[in-house]
Scaffold this active site. Structure first.
Site, PDB file in Angstrom:
ATOM      1  N   ALA A  59      51.028  56.570  19.662  1.00  0.00           N
ATOM      2  CA  ALA A  59      49.585  56.386  19.519  1.00  0.00           C
ATOM      3  C   ALA A  59      49.108  56.513  18.082  1.00  0.00           C
ATOM      4  CB  ALA A  59      48.840  57.397  20.397  1.00  0.00           C
ATOM      5  N   ARG A  76      49.695  53.921   6.858  1.00  0.00           N
ATOM      6  CA  ARG A  76      50.504  53.771   5.644  1.00  0.00           C
ATOM      7  C   ARG A  76      51.363  52.512   5.658  1.00  0.00           C
ATOM      8  NH1 ARG A  76      53.851  58.964   4.450  1.00  0.00           N
ATOM      9  NH2 ARG A  76      53.390  59.628   6.587  1.00  0.00           N
ATOM     10  N   ARG A 113      71.659  27.459  12.395  1.00  0.00           N
ATOM     11  CA  ARG A 113      70.394  27.785  13.056  1.00  0.00           C
ATOM     12  C   ARG A 113      70.607  27.885  14.569  1.00  0.00           C
ATOM     13  NH1 ARG A 113      66.481  23.256  11.005  1.00  0.00           N
ATOM     14  NH2 ARG A 113      65.128  24.255  12.558  1.00  0.00           N
ATOM     15  N   LYS A 162      71.840  22.707  13.328  1.00  0.00           N
ATOM     16  CA  LYS A 162      70.822  23.228  14.241  1.00  0.00           C
ATOM     17  C   LYS A 162      70.948  22.542  15.595  1.00  0.00           C
ATOM     18  CE  LYS A 162      66.564  21.896  15.938  1.00  0.00           C
ATOM     19  NZ  LYS A 162      66.154  20.568  16.433  1.00  0.00           N
TER      20      LYS A 162
END
Length: 449
Positions: A11, A16, A318, A336
């Site tokens: 939570a 930061r 890929r 790919k």
């Protein structure tokens, strides 16, 4: 051991990190840190798992969608004790042991979680077990006072600790295993009379001690309980994870020539006798079989690489790249969503996308499968033993039959039959002496200016 419930505290605001992404969803090895932790906890087969979320909780809900993990809400950030109380409705009637973890402490192993629960169930019956550690710089961590290294005499937050207590090196990681029958009863008695005005989860240890009941501590290495509150800490945890993974790869029979330059994904699978040269990055979804050689400066993601394959240097695989046994992908080649058959070669400067390359086919330098027309993708099929000449463009959808030869520099727009020769380029025309006449004319023109 008893039934197990897991509560993950997530939570915190994570200010930061300076990010629109929830802190616990920042990736380590290509996977949200929260999911690393949940996988380790899931190995314990918990009956209930609850994440306590606050700001940007919709991102956490989306991240665990489709799993049995529940999400409870902490609207106000009133401390760790208050956060755990938000999980009480989900654990209503639960009588087992509760493991409390932190979403931004992602590297805790299943073995350590199991050790905490085992200690909770030892014969001396501690109310709670706290996971302690000894960092190089104890800083502002809460301290644990233990005379025998097993039983906790006192726990104190750094803000409330005396000088002598701050000098101790045994620190509280925040992780805890607690009997469910004790947890919420003790939390109901926790107050917020402290320097931060918060309800601290560790206070249950001292409340139980006041009742004459002890709690225990076990220790782990500081690296395992490293928290992530900033981008710099995220980088440190990533580095620690990678170091562990590199060690596993080498112990499993892979050679990493320069281990610090090889980066794995959370699910990378590496076989034996694999040689990985420097500066190789694995993205998610990659499997590498035995005897593969991956040369320097390759990026590999979503690829399946069979036994004896050679890749690189400077290759990019890929998602959907499937390389058959003893195939070869050379320098500056991108593949790919394509398959290479056994012994097929794509050695130089080529793009192979949405293609099926048959066994022993040879793809010449500079070849491109033109798979996209600006709207849709199309597939190229190249048969076994075909030879594609250098600097060819194969305009999909197109099929090159087994054994066919494509002449260098061709633009192939129609399918080519098996064992045929296809040449598709403009005719070469030569004009003797033209270049000399051109140079003479241009030299004279330049001199006249």
């Amino acid at each position: 051991m008893s039934e197990i419930a897991v509560i993950v505290l997530a939570a915190g605001q994570g200010t930061r990190m300076k990010s629109d992404l929830h802190k616990v969803l920042h990736p380590i090895a290509g996977r949200p840190m929260l999911l690393h932790l949940l996988e380790s906890a899931a190995a314990l087969s918990p009956a209930i798992t609850v994440i306590v979320a606050g700001a940007r909780r919709e991102q956490i809900v989306a991240a665990v969608a489709g799993t049995p993990v529940q999400v409870a809400i902490q609207v106000e950030q009133l401390g760790t004790g208050h956060a755990v109380l938000q999980a009480a409705p989900a654990l209503d009637g639960f009588k087992g042991d509760v493991l409390i973890l932190y979403g931004d402490v992602p590297l805790v192993t299943t073995a350590t979680m199991h050790a905490m629960l085992e200690r909770l169930n030892e014969s001396d019956g501690p109310v709670a077990v706290v996971l302690g550690f000894r960092p190089d710089d104890p800083g502002a961590y809460g301290r644990i006072v233990s005379d025998d290294g097993r039983t906790i005499r006192k726990m104190v937050e750094y803000k409330d600790a005396s000088a002598d207590e701050r000098a101790l090196t045994l620190c509280n990681s925040g992780l805890m295993a607690v009997r469910a029958t004790d947890l919420f009863a003790l939390l109901s008695r926790v107050g917020n009379d402290n320097a931060a005005g918060e309800y601290y989860l560790p206070d249950i240890v001292m409340l139980a001690r006041g009742d004459g009941r002890d709690s225990a501590v076990i220790e782990t290495m500081a690296e395992e309980v490293a928290g992530v509150n900033s981008r710099a800490e995220l980088a440190i945890v990533e580095s620690d994870w990678q170091d562990r993974r590199r060690a596993i790869a080498m112990a499993g029979g892979a050679t990493l020539v320069d281990p610090r330059t090889v980066w794995f994904s959370w699910d990378t699978r590496i076989g034996r006798d694999v040689m990985i040269e420097p500066n190789v990055v694995f993205g998610p979804g990659t499997s590498v079989a035995d005897g593969v050689s991956i040369r320097a400066f390759c990026h590999i993601e979503g690829a399946t690489i069979a036994t004896g394959v050679e890749v690189g240097p400077y290759a990019r695989l890929r998602p959907g790249a499937v390389l058959g046994e003893k195939s070869k992908v050379g320098n500056f080649v991108e593949i790919k969503k394509s398959t290479l058959g056994e012994g097929a070669k794509v050695n130089h400067l080529s793009y192979i996308g949405d293609a099926d390359i048959g066994a022993r086919a040879n793809i010449g330098a500079g070849t491109i499968t033109c798979n996209y027309d600006g709207f849709l993708k199309y597939r190229t099929v190249i048969g076994e033993g075909a030879f594609i000449g250098s600097n060819s463009a194969l305009v999909a959808p197109v099929t090159v039959g087994p054994g066919a030869i494509i002449g260098a520099g061709s633009v192939i727009t129609r399918s080519v039959a098996a064992d045929a020769l296809a040449v598709a380029r403009g005719a070469q025309e030569a004009k003797p002496g033209w270049a000399a006449k051109f140079r003479a004319a241009m030299t004279a023109k330049k001199a006249a200016k």
